[in-house]
Design an enzyme around this catalytic site. Structure first.
Site, PDB file in Angstrom:
ATOM      1  N   TRP A   1      47.049  46.357  33.084  1.00 29.98           N
ATOM      2  CA  TRP A   1      45.743  46.098  32.494  1.00 29.98           C
ATOM      3  C   TRP A   1      44.669  46.458  33.506  1.00 29.98           C
ATOM      4  O   TRP A   1      44.780  46.134  34.693  1.00 29.98           O
ATOM      5  CB  TRP A   1      45.582  44.622  32.113  1.00 29.98           C
ATOM      6  CG  TRP A   1      44.166  44.325  31.679  1.00 29.98           C
ATOM      7  CD1 TRP A   1      43.632  44.509  30.438  1.00 29.98           C
ATOM      8  CD2 TRP A   1      43.096  43.839  32.507  1.00 29.98           C
ATOM      9  NE1 TRP A   1      42.293  44.165  30.436  1.00 29.98           N
ATOM     10  CE2 TRP A   1      41.942  43.753  31.699  1.00 29.98           C
ATOM     11  CE3 TRP A   1      42.995  43.479  33.854  1.00 29.98           C
ATOM     12  CZ2 TRP A   1      40.708  43.310  32.187  1.00 29.98           C
ATOM     13  CZ3 TRP A   1      41.769  43.043  34.342  1.00 29.98           C
ATOM     14  CH2 TRP A   1      40.647  42.959  33.515  1.00 29.98           C
TER      15      TRP A   1
ATOM     16  N   GLU B   1      48.296  46.609  28.112  1.00 33.03           N
ATOM     17  CA  GLU B   1      47.457  45.560  27.536  1.00 33.03           C
ATOM     18  C   GLU B   1      46.059  46.090  27.257  1.00 33.03           C
ATOM     19  O   GLU B   1      45.456  46.763  28.097  1.00 33.03           O
ATOM     20  CB  GLU B   1      47.366  44.367  28.499  1.00 33.03           C
ATOM     21  CG  GLU B   1      46.490  43.238  27.981  1.00 33.03           C
ATOM     22  CD  GLU B   1      46.347  42.108  28.980  1.00 33.03           C
ATOM     23  OE1 GLU B   1      45.697  41.092  28.626  1.00 33.03           O
ATOM     24  OE2 GLU B   1      46.864  42.218  30.116  1.00 33.03           O
TER      25      GLU B   1
ATOM     26  N   LYS C   1      41.903  45.513  25.805  1.00 38.08           N
ATOM     27  CA  LYS C   1      40.806  44.550  25.883  1.00 38.08           C
ATOM     28  C   LYS C   1      39.636  45.092  25.087  1.00 38.08           C
ATOM     29  O   LYS C   1      39.403  46.303  25.061  1.00 38.08           O
ATOM     30  CB  LYS C   1      40.388  44.296  27.330  1.00 38.08           C
ATOM     31  CG  LYS C   1      39.384  43.159  27.482  1.00 38.08           C
ATOM     32  CD  LYS C   1      39.315  42.658  28.905  1.00 38.08           C
ATOM     33  CE  LYS C   1      38.370  41.467  29.006  1.00 38.08           C
ATOM     34  NZ  LYS C   1      38.388  40.834  30.339  1.00 38.08           N
TER      35      LYS C   1
ATOM     36  N   ASP D   1      46.873  40.070  24.369  1.00 38.26           N
ATOM     37  CA  ASP D   1      46.242  38.854  24.875  1.00 38.26           C
ATOM     38  C   ASP D   1      45.320  38.367  23.768  1.00 38.26           C
ATOM     39  O   ASP D   1      44.446  39.102  23.323  1.00 38.26           O
ATOM     40  CB  ASP D   1      45.464  39.172  26.149  1.00 38.26           C
ATOM     41  CG  ASP D   1      44.800  37.958  26.782  1.00 38.26           C
ATOM     42  OD1 ASP D   1      44.093  37.234  26.057  1.00 38.26           O
ATOM     43  OD2 ASP D   1      44.959  37.756  27.996  1.00 38.26           O
TER      44      ASP D   1
ATOM     45  N   HIS E   1      41.600  39.077  23.809  1.00 43.56           N
ATOM     46  CA  HIS E   1      41.131  40.437  23.989  1.00 43.56           C
ATOM     47  C   HIS E   1      40.812  41.152  22.683  1.00 43.56           C
ATOM     48  O   HIS E   1      40.997  42.365  22.570  1.00 43.56           O
ATOM     49  CB  HIS E   1      42.159  41.238  24.791  1.00 43.56           C
ATOM     50  CG  HIS E   1      42.205  40.860  26.232  1.00 43.56           C
ATOM     51  ND1 HIS E   1      42.890  41.584  27.185  1.00 43.56           N
ATOM     52  CD2 HIS E   1      41.640  39.818  26.908  1.00 43.56           C
ATOM     53  CE1 HIS E   1      42.753  41.015  28.371  1.00 43.56           C
ATOM     54  NE2 HIS E   1      41.999  39.937  28.216  1.00 43.56           N
TER      55      HIS E   1
ATOM     56  N   HIS F   1      50.066  37.440  26.025  1.00 44.03           N
ATOM     57  CA  HIS F   1      49.375  36.525  26.920  1.00 44.03           C
ATOM     58  C   HIS F   1      48.662  35.516  26.040  1.00 44.03           C
ATOM     59  O   HIS F   1      47.778  35.879  25.253  1.00 44.03           O
ATOM     60  CB  HIS F   1      48.361  37.256  27.801  1.00 44.03           C
ATOM     61  CG  HIS F   1      48.967  37.858  29.021  1.00 44.03           C
ATOM     62  ND1 HIS F   1      48.218  38.497  29.995  1.00 44.03           N
ATOM     63  CD2 HIS F   1      50.247  37.911  29.458  1.00 44.03           C
ATOM     64  CE1 HIS F   1      49.015  38.925  30.959  1.00 44.03           C
ATOM     65  NE2 HIS F   1      50.248  38.573  30.651  1.00 44.03           N
TER      66      HIS F   1
ATOM     67  N   ASP G   1      36.668  36.612  25.591  1.00 43.83           N
ATOM     68  CA  ASP G   1      37.790  36.374  26.512  1.00 43.83           C
ATOM     69  C   ASP G   1      37.374  35.445  27.646  1.00 43.83           C
ATOM     70  O   ASP G   1      37.140  35.865  28.767  1.00 43.83           O
ATOM     71  CB  ASP G   1      38.283  37.710  27.069  1.00 43.83           C
ATOM     72  CG  ASP G   1      39.455  37.530  28.013  1.00 43.83           C
ATOM     73  OD1 ASP G   1      40.229  36.585  27.823  1.00 43.83           O
ATOM     74  OD2 ASP G   1      39.593  38.349  28.945  1.00 43.83           O
TER      75      ASP G   1
ATOM     76  N   ASP H   1      39.156  32.708  28.606  1.00 41.99           N
ATOM     77  CA  ASP H   1      40.344  32.192  29.304  1.00 41.99           C
ATOM     78  C   ASP H   1      40.328  30.682  29.485  1.00 41.99           C
ATOM     79  O   ASP H   1      40.583  30.167  30.566  1.00 41.99           O
ATOM     80  CB  ASP H   1      40.512  32.890  30.658  1.00 41.99           C
ATOM     81  CG  ASP H   1      40.862  34.350  30.508  1.00 41.99           C
ATOM     82  OD1 ASP H   1      41.945  34.640  29.989  1.00 41.99           O
ATOM     83  OD2 ASP H   1      40.052  35.215  30.883  1.00 41.99           O
TER      84      ASP H   1
ATOM     85  N   ASP I   1      47.892  32.867  30.178  1.00 39.31           N
ATOM     86  CA  ASP I   1      46.867  33.541  30.984  1.00 39.31           C
ATOM     87  C   ASP I   1      45.533  32.845  30.765  1.00 39.31           C
ATOM     88  O   ASP I   1      44.838  33.095  29.784  1.00 39.31           O
ATOM     89  CB  ASP I   1      46.768  35.021  30.595  1.00 39.31           C
ATOM     90  CG  ASP I   1      45.775  35.786  31.472  1.00 39.31           C
ATOM     91  OD1 ASP I   1      45.246  35.183  32.424  1.00 39.31           O
ATOM     92  OD2 ASP I   1      45.539  36.970  31.202  1.00 39.31           O
TER      93      ASP I   1
END
Length: 419
Positions: free
Chosen positions: A182, A223, A225, A258, A261, A285, A293, A295, A326
């Site tokens: 990524w 990955e 995004k 993810d 993302h 993820h 994003d 997290d 993640d």
């Protein structure tokens, strides 16, 4: 025990074997990310400098791990509070050097992760791995898509080094290593050339994956995004790019999603069965985005439950879905953040396993949508908590309501002394 037996009987009326669900979950590895413990700082660059490349943590809660020893001690505490089978997910920036030694990212070797391998081996853990394409002077700010060939060469060599490290970890630990590619490459404002960076990115990944590895042991991922800090207008590794690359290279890599993302109205739970219609294996993820994003710590919320339901329904626990966490929250106790997120991922998996999926599917296929809605709603008040507590007991970890005191003691005795 009596409470569990009553719950077990309630689920049995629905055709659900809770003992079998618990036994199954004990075999499912979930990868715990090392970077929650130190706010994604790592050990190979100056910790006083800000993170770059679209990575940002917020908060300054005391007790951040500053050394490999502190980070591993904190992970040990988390492992003692979380049920289930675990792996440790490591970023390349967490290389551990001997005193007086240092290697730049393009020169990293398996020996720089020998202590991580030893840590995992002593605890019966597998390991996953990530090249670190951010927070480094050679981000210009692009990495694998840079028009500067020297910059791009540096990061390609870093990716190749990570392939070798992933192979080493897989062989040492006897478990496949998922290696995730990524980058935060992109532009803050409207670009003049959208294709050129993607052509270079594609070529860079081709070169990285030309490094020899056993695809049964090393699982390179691509990955995507949607956007990030400083790259609001354009991301090189978009969803379309990542999925198309993985689709055209199914013999050497797999896609990774993810769930932070994507655009806020997109849900990864719906994408899992879509990808499994075409891919034998995917990776995830699991995080918690708030608008984007961000997290945040994983909760036992609707989307986490839906993600885990789709994994179970699609047969993903038989090896076709690789699950990793993640997130990184520096505003709260980091041990608690890790523990809450991991326990909730496990809780959502168990919730999916005690759902009568075949019966619900039969209702859908028969167009019994009224009954399907009724049954799905009734499941929400089943005595699931008693099944979860039994799972925790069998794994030798505290039940809900019993573990936070241990973290408070750990903070008082250990974390508060890190100045």
């Amino acid at each position: 025990m009596a409470n569990y037996e009553a719950a077990k009987a309630s689920y049995a009326k629905l055709g659900v074997d809770t003992d079998a669900a618990i036994a199954k979950l004990k075999t499912v590895p979930v990868s715990l990310h090392c970077w929650q413990g130190d706010d994604v700082r790592g050990f190979d660059t100056d910790p006083s400098k800000p993170l770059t490349g679209g990575i940002q943590t917020t908060g300054n809660y005391p007790g951040r791990a500053r050394t490999p020893e502190e980070l591993m001690a904190d992970i040990d505490k988390v492992l003692s509070l979380c049920p289930g089978m675990k792996k440790i997910n490591i970023h390349a920036s967490y290389a551990i050097f001997e005193e007086g030694e240092w290697a730049d990212r393009d020169k990293l070797e398996p020996k720089h992760f020998a202590k991580w391998a030893q840590f995992c081996k002593e605890r019966g853990l597998g390991a996953d791995f990530n090249p670190t394409f951010f927070s480094h002077p050679n981000c210009d700010p692009l990495t694998l898509s840079s028009p500067n060939e020297e910059t791009r060469k540096f990061w390609i060599e870093h990716g190749k080094a990570c392939i070798r490290i992933s192979q080493y970890l897989a062989e040492e630990l006897g478990q496949p290593c998922v290696m995730n590619i990524w980058t935060g490459d992109g532009f803050k404002d409207i670009p003049a050339d959208r294709k050129g960076p993607r052509d270079r990115y594609r070529d860079s990944i081709d070169q990285i994956l030309s490094e020899p590895y056993d695809f049964k042991l090393v699982k390179p991922c691509i990955e995507s995004k949607v956007f990030g800090i400083g790259v609001e207008a354009y991301t090189v590794g978009s969803s379309e790019f990542a999925l198309t690359y993985a689709a055209f290279n199914k013999d050497k890599c797999i896609p990774l999603m993810d769930n932070g993302h994507y655009h806020p109205t997109e849900v990864v739970s719906d994408k899992i069965p879509a990808l499994l219609a075409f891919f034998d294996e995917i990776a995830l993820h699991v995080t918690r985005p708030i608008r984007w994003d961000s997290d945040h710590v994983v909760l036992f919320d609707d989307e986490t439950r839906e993600i885990m339901k789709e994994i179970v329904r699609c047969g993903g626990l038989e090896g076709s879905v690789n699950i990793a966490l993640d997130y990184f929250d520096a505003s709260i106790n980091r041990i608690s953040a890790w523990t809450v997120g991991f326990r909730n991922a496990q809780k959502a998996l168990l919730y999916a396993l005690v759902t009568p999926n075949e019966d619900l599917k039969a209702m859908q296929d028969a167009s019994n949508f009224t009954e399907l809605m009724v049954r799905q709603e009734e499941l929400k008040t089943m005595p699931f908590g008693e099944v979860w507590n039994e799972y925790c007991a069998q794994c030798g970890v505290p039940a809900d309501g019993e573990w936070f005191g241990e973290i408070q003691t750990y903070e008082k005795d250990i974390l508060s002394k890190r100045i």
